[in-house]
Design a protein around this motif. Structure first.
Motif, PDB file in Angstrom:
ATOM      1  N   GLN A  19     -67.230  18.756  45.752  1.00  0.00           N
ATOM      2  CA  GLN A  19     -67.854  19.612  44.763  1.00  0.00           C
ATOM      3  C   GLN A  19     -66.995  20.848  44.548  1.00  0.00           C
ATOM      4  OE1 GLN A  19     -71.577  20.486  47.062  1.00  0.00           O
ATOM      5  NE2 GLN A  19     -71.105  22.626  46.565  1.00  0.00           N
ATOM      6  N   GLU A  53     -80.812  23.398  36.578  1.00  0.00           N
ATOM      7  CA  GLU A  53     -80.683  22.130  35.860  1.00  0.00           C
ATOM      8  C   GLU A  53     -79.591  21.319  36.545  1.00  0.00           C
ATOM      9  OE1 GLU A  53     -79.911  20.250  31.379  1.00  0.00           O
ATOM     10  OE2 GLU A  53     -79.887  22.413  31.683  1.00  0.00           O
ATOM     11  N   SER A  54     -79.796  20.018  36.656  1.00  0.00           N
ATOM     12  CA  SER A  54     -78.832  19.164  37.355  1.00  0.00           C
ATOM     13  C   SER A  54     -78.475  17.954  36.505  1.00  0.00           C
ATOM     14  CB  SER A  54     -79.399  18.712  38.707  1.00  0.00           C
ATOM     15  OG  SER A  54     -80.591  17.972  38.521  1.00  0.00           O
ATOM     16  N   SER A  55     -77.481  17.193  36.995  1.00  0.00           N
ATOM     17  CA  SER A  55     -77.044  15.936  36.362  1.00  0.00           C
ATOM     18  C   SER A  55     -76.617  16.134  34.913  1.00  0.00           C
ATOM     19  CB  SER A  55     -78.151  14.877  36.448  1.00  0.00           C
ATOM     20  OG  SER A  55     -78.486  14.618  37.788  1.00  0.00           O
ATOM     21  N   THR A  77     -81.308  25.523  42.173  1.00  0.00           N
ATOM     22  CA  THR A  77     -80.925  24.605  41.108  1.00  0.00           C
ATOM     23  C   THR A  77     -81.845  24.798  39.908  1.00  0.00           C
ATOM     24  OG1 THR A  77     -80.116  22.965  42.695  1.00  0.00           O
ATOM     25  CG2 THR A  77     -80.615  22.189  40.475  1.00  0.00           C
ATOM     26  N   THR A  86     -70.348  15.327  37.425  1.00  0.00           N
ATOM     27  CA  THR A  86     -71.542  15.839  36.759  1.00  0.00           C
ATOM     28  C   THR A  86     -71.682  17.299  37.187  1.00  0.00           C
ATOM     29  OG1 THR A  86     -73.033  15.178  38.559  1.00  0.00           O
ATOM     30  CG2 THR A  86     -72.706  13.602  36.749  1.00  0.00           C
ATOM     31  N   TYR A  87     -72.539  18.036  36.494  1.00  0.00           N
ATOM     32  CA  TYR A  87     -72.647  19.466  36.752  1.00  0.00           C
ATOM     33  C   TYR A  87     -74.102  19.864  37.004  1.00  0.00           C
ATOM     34  CZ  TYR A  87     -68.070  19.307  34.515  1.00  0.00           C
ATOM     35  OH  TYR A  87     -66.775  18.989  34.186  1.00  0.00           O
ATOM     36  N   SER A  88     -74.243  20.907  37.808  1.00  0.00           N
ATOM     37  CA  SER A  88     -75.535  21.541  38.019  1.00  0.00           C
ATOM     38  C   SER A  88     -75.413  23.023  37.721  1.00  0.00           C
ATOM     39  CB  SER A  88     -76.031  21.354  39.458  1.00  0.00           C
ATOM     40  OG  SER A  88     -76.385  20.010  39.712  1.00  0.00           O
TER      41      SER A  88
END
Length: 220
Positions: free
Chosen positions: A197, A161-163, A159, A144-146
């Motif tokens: 990561q 935006e996450s997930s 952060t 998944t990306y943040s």
């Protein structure tokens, strides 16, 4: 144990040692180094080192372009990390692979992993920032990306935006120009089934609110 029988019915047995070599080379993570984005950290390992006398080699190519080239060979089998300086990490994505041989001399190869390449555009007459980046390959289960962001009055990336789920084409459009004159972004991939990561390069864009000065005015 092998038993041989002749055409006359005579038999003889022979015992031969059977060598089991479950050796694998595992590339676990590839990432730009946070403190120096011109360097790539590659983490890997060889399993069953007790039975395998072979060394390791590291291979690289530009993502999806041409054949792999060996960049480091004769690494001891207990090596677990390598720092590479491939060149243009802000404009290219690179793929890596670890290779070796097993006890029988047969080639063994790791899965291919790649670096993240982030591109950000912000039209001067618009109020949106468009982020595009390539997907991270190599992890079982995928990533998944943040999205991390820093404005000109902030001390560090935070952060934003996450997930964000994995996809072949990854894009985000943010209508956020009023937040600040300069926006700096980084994308981070997170392994779903692990702790690894991978960081992209930091890319900064500016929004300029041009001032207009009139040379004529009327009372009305």
């Amino acid at each position: 144990v092998l038993t041989e029988t002749s055409d006359k019915g005579c038999q003889a047995t022979f015992q031969a040692p059977l060598v089991v070599d479950p050796s694998r080379v595992i590339l676990s993570n590839v990432s730009l180094i946070e403190a120096d984005e011109n360097q790539v950290e590659i983490k890997f390992a060889m399993s069953s080192q007790e039975t395998n006398p072979s060394d390791l080699s590291l291979w690289r190519r530009e993502r999806g372009n041409g054949t792999f080239t060996q960049i480091q060979g004769n690494m001891p089998k207990n090596t677990t990390q390598y720092i590479d300086q491939p060149g243009n990490t802000s404009g290219r994505s690179y793929e890596y692979q670890i290779r070796s041989t097993n006890v029988c001399g047969r080639a063994i190869e790791s899965e291919v992993h790649n670096t993240l390449l982030l591109q950000v555009t912000a039209p001067r007459d618009g109020e949106t920032a468009t982020l595009n980046w390539n997907n991270y390959i190599g992890w079982t289960g995928g990533p998944t990306y943040s999205v991390l962001r820093k404005l000109e009055n902030e001390a560090e990336l935070l952060t934003y935006e996450s997930s964000i789920p994995d996809a072949q084409t990854l894009q985000k459009v943010y209508d956020n120009a009023p937040d600040g004159f300069q926006h700096c972004y980084r994308v981070v991939a997170f392994e779903i089934q692990g702790i690894c990561q991978s960081n992209s390069y930091i890319v900064c864009v500016s929004f300029y609110n041009s001032l207009m000065f009139y040379t004529l005015f009327t009372p009305n």
